[in-house]
Design a protein around this motif. Sequence first.
Motif, PDB file in Angstrom:
ATOM      1  N   GLN A  35       0.821  -1.199   0.000  1.00 51.93           N
ATOM      2  CA  GLN A  35       0.000   0.000   0.000  1.00 51.93           C
ATOM      3  C   GLN A  35       0.859   1.255   0.000  1.00 51.93           C
ATOM      4  N   SER A  36       2.031   1.173   0.615  1.00 52.05           N
ATOM      5  CA  SER A  36       2.906   2.342   0.655  1.00 52.05           C
ATOM      6  C   SER A  36       3.837   2.400  -0.546  1.00 52.05           C
ATOM      7  N   ARG A  37       3.670   1.437  -1.492  1.00 52.90           N
ATOM      8  CA  ARG A  37       4.402   1.431  -2.746  1.00 52.90           C
ATOM      9  C   ARG A  37       5.907   1.275  -2.564  1.00 52.90           C
ATOM     10  N   LYS A  38       6.343   0.595  -1.524  1.00 53.30           N
ATOM     11  CA  LYS A  38       7.774   0.394  -1.300  1.00 53.30           C
ATOM     12  C   LYS A  38       8.247  -0.844  -2.053  1.00 53.30           C
ATOM     13  N   ILE A  39       8.231  -0.744  -3.370  1.00 51.28           N
ATOM     14  CA  ILE A  39       8.636  -1.849  -4.219  1.00 51.28           C
ATOM     15  C   ILE A  39      10.011  -1.526  -4.789  1.00 51.28           C
ATOM     16  N   PRO A  40      10.976  -2.430  -4.683  1.00 52.72           N
ATOM     17  CA  PRO A  40      12.312  -2.145  -5.224  1.00 52.72           C
ATOM     18  C   PRO A  40      12.260  -1.817  -6.705  1.00 52.72           C
ATOM     19  N   ALA A  41      13.154  -0.954  -7.129  1.00 56.09           N
ATOM     20  CA  ALA A  41      13.216  -0.576  -8.535  1.00 56.09           C
ATOM     21  C   ALA A  41      13.423  -1.811  -9.406  1.00 56.09           C
ATOM     22  N   GLY A  42      12.644  -1.920 -10.467  1.00 55.79           N
ATOM     23  CA  GLY A  42      12.775  -3.032 -11.384  1.00 55.79           C
ATOM     24  C   GLY A  42      12.070  -4.296 -10.966  1.00 55.79           C
ATOM     25  N   ALA A  43      11.392  -4.275  -9.808  1.00 50.28           N
ATOM     26  CA  ALA A  43      10.706  -5.476  -9.330  1.00 50.28           C
ATOM     27  C   ALA A  43       9.273  -5.526  -9.850  1.00 50.28           C
ATOM     28  N   GLN A  44       8.757  -6.722  -9.982  1.00 50.45           N
ATOM     29  CA  GLN A  44       7.366  -6.928 -10.395  1.00 50.45           C
ATOM     30  C   GLN A  44       6.548  -7.388  -9.204  1.00 50.45           C
ATOM     31  N   LEU A  45       5.450  -6.697  -8.949  1.00 48.83           N
ATOM     32  CA  LEU A  45       4.553  -7.060  -7.860  1.00 48.83           C
ATOM     33  C   LEU A  45       3.647  -8.200  -8.317  1.00 48.83           C
ATOM     34  N   ILE A  46       3.501  -9.212  -7.462  1.00 47.19           N
ATOM     35  CA  ILE A  46       2.704 -10.404  -7.755  1.00 47.19           C
ATOM     36  C   ILE A  46       1.606 -10.520  -6.710  1.00 47.19           C
ATOM     37  N   ALA A  47       0.402 -10.820  -7.152  1.00 43.49           N
ATOM     38  CA  ALA A  47      -0.721 -11.051  -6.242  1.00 43.49           C
ATOM     39  C   ALA A  47      -1.065 -12.535  -6.247  1.00 43.49           C
ATOM     40  N   THR A  48      -1.276 -13.097  -5.060  1.00 46.42           N
ATOM     41  CA  THR A  48      -1.645 -14.505  -4.929  1.00 46.42           C
ATOM     42  C   THR A  48      -2.959 -14.603  -4.167  1.00 46.42           C
ATOM     43  N   ALA A  49      -3.914 -15.328  -4.730  1.00 53.21           N
ATOM     44  CA  ALA A  49      -5.214 -15.485  -4.073  1.00 53.21           C
ATOM     45  C   ALA A  49      -5.044 -16.161  -2.717  1.00 53.21           C
ATOM     46  N   LYS A  50      -5.741 -15.649  -1.710  1.00 52.64           N
ATOM     47  CA  LYS A  50      -5.633 -16.196  -0.360  1.00 52.64           C
ATOM     48  C   LYS A  50      -6.430 -17.483  -0.178  1.00 52.64           C
TER      49      LYS A  50
END
Length: 255
Positions: A49-64
């Motif tokens: 939520q705070s967008r602290k994603i490393p540069a060049g990284a891809q965010l992945i969502a996994t169903a709970k």
Amino acid sequence: MVAVLAIAAVAFVLRGAFSSESSSEPLAGGTTTAGAPAGNAGFSVASAQSRKIPAGAQLIATAKHRSIRVYRFARAKRPRTLRQRVFNRQRIPLVFLVRSRKKGWVRVQLPTRPNLSSAWVRREDVGFSYTRMHVRISLGKHRLEVYDGGKLRLRTGIGVGKSVSPTPKGRYFMTDIVRPPDPKGFYGPYALGLSAHSNVYTTFEGGNGQVGIHGTNLPTAIGTDVSHGCVRVRNSVITRMARTLPLGTPVTIAA
């Protein structure tokens, strides 16, 4: 020869765990890798939520959960339900590439037909992780490369789809990692399922025409247009990839 991934025919499912190896290791056929890639880091909902994603990284969502509702647009009245697949009594996690986010919602790329389709899911229904890994495939050059951020980790020759059954171009992602019952058989020791599907076959060998990257029992065909849509690599290469790439790894297929 069958080359579109018939997932229903394979037997054992892995979880996409990372290898902890760190030394350089030569691969068969002159392919080399500059050490195993760095491991995937867990990514909390708060940091997402705070967008602290490393540069060049891809965010992945996994169903709970075992199923998840996906919406054509946020708060659509008629959502579609996706469910985990089961192989050999083991469940495959539902993973998605994250395209964008807004309060309470996440827009994701889907692992379904049509290729490259997207939808919205509720933020509360998914967990987050990220990866710096990225696979790039050049069909014309018959070449596959694995990058860790901007660093090239592996480059190898491949076999790709024939002109009548081409490998679909686009930006996809890894959806499952499976181990065929015969490691010396047609698919080799591992097959990596992708979110891509054949534009020619709607069904194939008991599957839905899903495209994948897999090993081969015919390494002499590497470097040619040989398959029904899948990407073939040497068995030593697919073993390395299965041990180091997480589910959700982006895979770009270009001409």
